[in-house]
Design an enzyme around this catalytic site. Structure first.
Site, short mmCIF file in Angstrom:
data_model
loop_
_atom_site.label_atom_id
_atom_site.label_comp_id
_atom_site.label_asym_id
_atom_site.label_seq_id
_atom_site.Cartn_x
_atom_site.Cartn_y
_atom_site.Cartn_z
N ARG A 26 -25.51 49.36 34.64
CA ARG A 26 -24.22 48.77 34.32
C ARG A 26 -23.63 48.21 35.62
O ARG A 26 -23.82 48.81 36.69
CB ARG A 26 -23.25 49.82 33.74
CG ARG A 26 -23.55 50.24 32.33
CD ARG A 26 -23.28 49.13 31.32
NE ARG A 26 -23.55 49.54 29.96
CZ ARG A 26 -24.72 49.38 29.34
NH1 ARG A 26 -25.74 48.80 29.94
NH2 ARG A 26 -24.88 49.76 28.07
N GLU A 76 -18.49 41.50 33.02
CA GLU A 76 -19.28 40.55 32.20
C GLU A 76 -18.42 39.93 31.10
O GLU A 76 -17.57 40.63 30.54
CB GLU A 76 -20.45 41.30 31.53
CG GLU A 76 -21.47 41.80 32.50
CD GLU A 76 -22.52 42.70 31.86
OE1 GLU A 76 -22.57 42.80 30.62
OE2 GLU A 76 -23.29 43.30 32.61
N HIS A 124 -27.37 40.11 31.35
CA HIS A 124 -27.50 41.37 30.60
C HIS A 124 -28.47 41.21 29.42
O HIS A 124 -28.09 41.39 28.26
CB HIS A 124 -26.12 41.86 30.13
CG HIS A 124 -26.11 43.34 29.84
ND1 HIS A 124 -24.98 44.12 29.90
CD2 HIS A 124 -27.10 44.18 29.46
CE1 HIS A 124 -25.28 45.38 29.58
NE2 HIS A 124 -26.57 45.43 29.30
C1 DGY Z 1 -28.17 48.99 26.57
O1 DGY Z 1 -28.67 48.91 25.43
O2 DGY Z 1 -27.28 49.80 26.83
C2 DGY Z 1 -28.67 48.17 27.71
O3 DGY Z 1 -27.62 47.63 28.41
C3 DGY Z 1 -29.71 47.16 27.36
O4 DGY Z 1 -30.00 46.37 28.49
#
Ligand code: DGY
Length: 317
Positions: A236, A265, A283
């Site tokens: 993250r 984001e 992402h």
């Molecule tokens: C999630 O599913 O939490 C991830 O961010 C996938 O990249």
């Protein structure tokens, strides 16, 4: 008592996958929050009908949403990450939570290795060099090798372990940091992230975002990684102190970064856009046709299990 599935109101918080929308619509009474001009208006009309929330990495279920849905029984997130869900609030109110682990492990760990390769071998910059016609005036700059480097992984869960396995196949040595030392694993354990960073060339961030891990990669960690170090983040954005990362890149205190995630984001800091030692993705760690279908099927299966009074497939709470 089991509930008739077609009577179950399911609220999707944002557009995720059209396949998931279809599958939910075929089985449940689907509500799409983003199609309503105002959240308050939507909740005034439909809050009583919603028994399930399907969130994702953009919008999950915060305390306010949970409190406003009096009959909510489950939050099934279309993600492995749980940082957009108020888990304490769910526990307090007896609301079940499920996520989508395992099905996305391969893709997210492939993305981490892809970012490491792309950053070190400057694959995107070289692609631009060829497309712009510059090749006929001379060769592309030399870059740096990935195979055989020392890789440090923050978070050795499912995804971190899959990254380690892949990096091992490239002849890399592996160190890791996690809450505790893992048994039956030969990788070197570092109980603090600064020591891990000081002892690796590529630092890969792969842990969950919690209040404890927020900005786990800070100025000290970046300093320990050093001017030849590479940072990869597939966890993250908020796991990394972004302004510190940017100044380190600008001041050549870090060699490069490969980032799939950002603090705010989809807004990416302007300063990163101008740097040629970074590779930036939107992402997309788990975004393949195969994996997004697997994630959607798991969300649906968890919802069905919940309302047919069966055990959840991937319970969190
Ligand atoms: C999630 O599913 O939490 C991830 O961010 C996938 O990249």
């Amino acid at each position: 008592m089991a509930t008739k599935l077609e009577d179950v109101g399911v609220l999707m918080t944002s557009p995720m996958s059209s396949y998931l929308e279809q599958e939910l619509n075929n089985r449940f009474k689907l509500f799409k929050l983003w199609e309503s001009p105002s959240k308050t208006q939507f909740l005034d009309c439909y809050a009583d009908s919603i028994l399930a929330v399907v969130g994702d990495t953009k919008i999950g279920a915060d305390a306010e949403l949970i409190e406003s849905l009096p009959h909510l029984r489950i939050v099934a997130t279309y993600s492995v990450g749980l940082d957009k869900i108020d888990l304490d609030k769910c526990r307090e109110k007896g609301i079940r939570v499920a996520n989508t682990p395992d099905v996305l492990t391969d893709d997210v760990s492939d993305t981490a290795i892809g970012l490491a390769l792309a950053t070190l071998r400057k694959i995107c910059a070289c692609d631009g060099f060829v497309r712009s016609g510059l090749w006929k005036y001379g060769d592309f700059q030399l870059c740096s090798k990935f195979s055989g480097k020392s890789v440090g992984i923050i978070g050795l869960g499912r995804i971190g372990s899959a990254i380690a396995k892949r990096a091992e196949a490239f002849g890399c040595t592996i160190g890791y940091n996690s809450r505790s030392k893992k048994h039956n694993i030969n990788y070197t354990y570092y109980s603090n992230v600064v020591d891990l960073a000081a002892n690796c060339q590529i630092l890969i961030v792969s842990c969950a975002l919690t209040e404890e891990t927020r900005h786990i990669v800070n100025r000290d960690v970046i300093g320990a990684l050093g001017p030849k170090g590479i940072l990869i983040n597939i966890g993250r954005g908020a796991l990394v102190d972004e302004p510190e990362l940017i100044s380190a890149l600008l001041e050549d205190r870090l060699a490069g970064a490969g980032l799939d995630v950002f603090e705010n984001e989809p807004v990416v800091p302007e300063a990163l856009l101008g740097l040629d030692n970074v590779v930036l993705l939107s992402h997309v760690g788990s975004d393949t046709v195969e994996t997004t279908k697997g994630m959607a099927d798991l969300v649906v299966a968890n919802l069905e299990a919940c309302f047919l009074n069966k055990p959840l497939l991937t319970p969190v709470v």
